[in-house]
Scaffold this motif. Sequence first.
Motif, short mmCIF file in Angstrom:
data_model
loop_
_atom_site.label_atom_id
_atom_site.label_comp_id
_atom_site.label_asym_id
_atom_site.label_seq_id
_atom_site.Cartn_x
_atom_site.Cartn_y
_atom_site.Cartn_z
N LEU A 50 33.42 44.16 -20.47
CA LEU A 50 34.75 44.75 -20.57
C LEU A 50 35.64 44.42 -19.38
CD1 LEU A 50 33.70 48.30 -21.88
CD2 LEU A 50 34.44 46.32 -23.23
N ILE A 51 35.07 43.76 -18.37
CA ILE A 51 35.86 43.41 -17.19
C ILE A 51 36.87 42.32 -17.58
CG2 ILE A 51 35.80 42.48 -14.86
CD1 ILE A 51 32.97 43.54 -14.61
N PRO A 52 38.15 42.55 -17.32
CA PRO A 52 39.15 41.53 -17.68
C PRO A 52 38.92 40.23 -16.92
CG PRO A 52 40.19 43.64 -17.13
CD PRO A 52 38.77 43.74 -16.70
N GLY A 53 39.27 39.12 -17.57
CA GLY A 53 39.16 37.82 -16.92
C GLY A 53 37.95 37.03 -17.40
N ASP A 54 37.93 35.78 -17.02
CA ASP A 54 36.88 34.86 -17.46
C ASP A 54 36.10 34.37 -16.24
OD1 ASP A 54 35.28 32.98 -18.61
OD2 ASP A 54 36.90 31.73 -19.42
N PRO A 55 34.81 34.74 -16.11
CA PRO A 55 34.03 34.27 -14.97
C PRO A 55 33.96 32.75 -14.89
CG PRO A 55 32.84 35.97 -16.18
CD PRO A 55 34.03 35.61 -17.00
N ALA A 56 33.94 32.09 -16.05
CA ALA A 56 33.87 30.63 -16.05
C ALA A 56 35.10 30.02 -15.39
CB ALA A 56 33.72 30.11 -17.48
N ARG A 57 36.25 30.62 -15.60
CA ARG A 57 37.48 30.15 -14.97
C ARG A 57 37.39 30.29 -13.46
NH1 ARG A 57 41.62 26.97 -15.95
NH2 ARG A 57 41.74 27.81 -18.08
N VAL A 58 36.82 31.41 -12.99
CA VAL A 58 36.69 31.62 -11.54
C VAL A 58 35.73 30.61 -10.94
CG1 VAL A 58 36.01 33.27 -9.76
CG2 VAL A 58 37.19 34.09 -11.81
N VAL A 59 34.61 30.38 -11.62
CA VAL A 59 33.61 29.45 -11.11
C VAL A 59 34.15 28.01 -11.11
CG1 VAL A 59 31.34 28.43 -11.58
CG2 VAL A 59 31.67 30.90 -11.75
N ALA A 60 34.89 27.63 -12.17
CA ALA A 60 35.40 26.26 -12.28
C ALA A 60 36.50 25.99 -11.27
CB ALA A 60 35.90 26.01 -13.70
N GLY A 61 37.23 27.03 -10.86
CA GLY A 61 38.29 26.84 -9.88
C GLY A 61 39.67 26.91 -10.52
N HIS A 74 29.27 27.00 -20.35
CA HIS A 74 27.99 26.60 -20.92
C HIS A 74 26.88 26.71 -19.87
CE1 HIS A 74 25.07 24.48 -23.38
NE2 HIS A 74 24.84 23.67 -22.35
N GLU A 75 27.17 26.28 -18.63
CA GLU A 75 26.16 26.35 -17.58
C GLU A 75 25.78 27.79 -17.24
OE1 GLU A 75 27.93 24.27 -14.37
OE2 GLU A 75 27.56 22.26 -15.21
N LEU A 76 26.76 28.70 -17.37
CA LEU A 76 26.49 30.11 -17.08
C LEU A 76 25.87 30.84 -18.27
CD1 LEU A 76 29.82 31.01 -15.22
CD2 LEU A 76 27.59 30.51 -14.19
N GLY A 77 25.83 30.18 -19.41
CA GLY A 77 25.26 30.80 -20.60
C GLY A 77 26.21 31.76 -21.30
N ALA A 100 20.76 35.12 -11.20
CA ALA A 100 21.34 34.49 -10.01
C ALA A 100 22.85 34.68 -10.01
CB ALA A 100 21.00 33.00 -9.98
N SER A 101 23.42 34.74 -8.84
CA SER A 101 24.86 34.91 -8.69
C SER A 101 25.62 33.75 -9.30
CB SER A 101 25.23 35.05 -7.21
OG SER A 101 26.61 34.92 -7.00
N PHE A 102 26.69 34.03 -10.03
CA PHE A 102 27.54 32.98 -10.58
C PHE A 102 28.19 32.17 -9.46
CE2 PHE A 102 28.64 35.23 -14.85
CZ PHE A 102 27.38 34.91 -15.33
N GLN A 103 28.50 32.85 -8.34
CA GLN A 103 29.27 32.21 -7.29
C GLN A 103 28.40 31.43 -6.31
OE1 GLN A 103 32.73 32.30 -6.98
NE2 GLN A 103 32.60 33.16 -9.05
N ARG A 290 34.25 38.61 -10.74
CA ARG A 290 33.58 38.73 -12.05
C ARG A 290 32.19 38.10 -12.03
NH1 ARG A 290 38.66 37.22 -12.18
NH2 ARG A 290 40.22 38.58 -13.13
N ASP A 291 31.45 38.41 -11.00
CA ASP A 291 30.09 37.88 -10.85
C ASP A 291 29.14 38.81 -11.61
OD1 ASP A 291 27.77 36.65 -10.07
OD2 ASP A 291 28.36 36.42 -7.98
N TYR A 292 28.97 38.59 -12.91
CA TYR A 292 28.24 39.49 -13.78
C TYR A 292 26.83 39.82 -13.29
CZ TYR A 292 31.83 38.89 -17.44
OH TYR A 292 32.99 38.89 -18.15
N PRO A 293 25.98 38.84 -12.96
CA PRO A 293 24.61 39.19 -12.57
C PRO A 293 24.54 40.09 -11.34
CG PRO A 293 24.78 36.84 -13.08
CD PRO A 293 26.18 37.38 -13.03
N VAL A 294 25.41 39.86 -10.37
CA VAL A 294 25.39 40.69 -9.17
C VAL A 294 25.84 42.11 -9.51
CG1 VAL A 294 26.38 41.03 -6.87
CG2 VAL A 294 25.74 38.74 -7.64
N ILE A 295 26.89 42.25 -10.32
CA ILE A 295 27.36 43.57 -10.72
C ILE A 295 26.25 44.32 -11.45
CG2 ILE A 295 29.04 44.85 -12.11
CD1 ILE A 295 30.93 42.43 -11.77
#
Length: 331
Positions: A50-61, A74-77, A100-103, A290-295
């Motif tokens: 439910l957290i707004p935003g896309d973690p993939a966008r943050v990771v990609a830059g 895809h890499e983050l599943g 593992a942390s996304f970041q 938006r680092d899902y695994p750490v949260i």
Amino acid sequence: MAATPVRRPTAGTGRSTPLGPWGTFLVRRLAGLTVVAVTLVAGTFLMVQLIPGDPARVVAGADATPADVERARHELGLDRPLVVQFGTYASGLLRGDLGASFQTKEPVAGIIGGRLPFTAEIALFSVLVVLLLAVPIGLAVAARGSRRTDGAFTFVTGTVGATPEYIIGTLLVLGFAIRLGWLPAAGAETVSSMVLPVAALVLPATCVMARIVRREAAHVLAQDYMRTARGRRLPPLRLYTRHALPNLLTATLTLGGLILAGLLGGTVVVESVFAWPGIGQRVIEALLVRDYPVIQGCVLVLGLLAALLNLLVDVVLASLDPRVLAGKGGH
């Protein structure tokens, strides 16, 4: 042939179980803890969705192309169905793998292991201070029985107890760190760095718990056995510690356990205010990116610690009050 004697049940023993009272009690509590753990796992997984935003966008830059974002997803599943993602997450937990942390790609277990001692330090110390302050304060106010004292106590504890920890923490920083310069405003370099974070946690919790103690103590002090003890002209210290305190501890711990467990939730905000390097601060940092695994890992550990604290309170209550073992007391 001699008749086989019939063993009659002893009156008042009630139903017996092969495990015994303590075994049954612990199995019941551990079953409840298991339900809490399963609920936490499912709840934290759904919460991060439910957290707004896309973690993939943050990771990609920020300058990533749509193709780069899809590759990161895809890499983050994150491109798999939620049911599959949850199954992977749950199966990993059963193996002791928090992901593992996304970041940073660090194992979440390692991140939590490095932060947990700092959170445990201020949380456990805060619990100890709350108990050492709230019980004697509440008992003293109830014993005094003054309407003026009781009115002042109710006003102060009601005001401070209802004030959020981050406001108290901010005021403490402004007063004792910036204005007076007595204590560090942030960090964990010295022992004195603990004072303000612990105070921010302790003040509202102490006020709430002291009100509970005062209410229960007023009830205990009005009992006939307390009047009898006063009539024997016992010294005040012996009167209150030997006769009043044991009888108000059960009810106090029952409700106080919930308050003390709530201290762990308060650490999330307090650690951010004081830049305390614990789990709470790491949760806030993970939320921002938006680092899902750490949260999920941090919230799960904090929730389990709160549940374990409640279990510990239940065990203490069962030791003090046998009715808890029979399922007639406790919480």
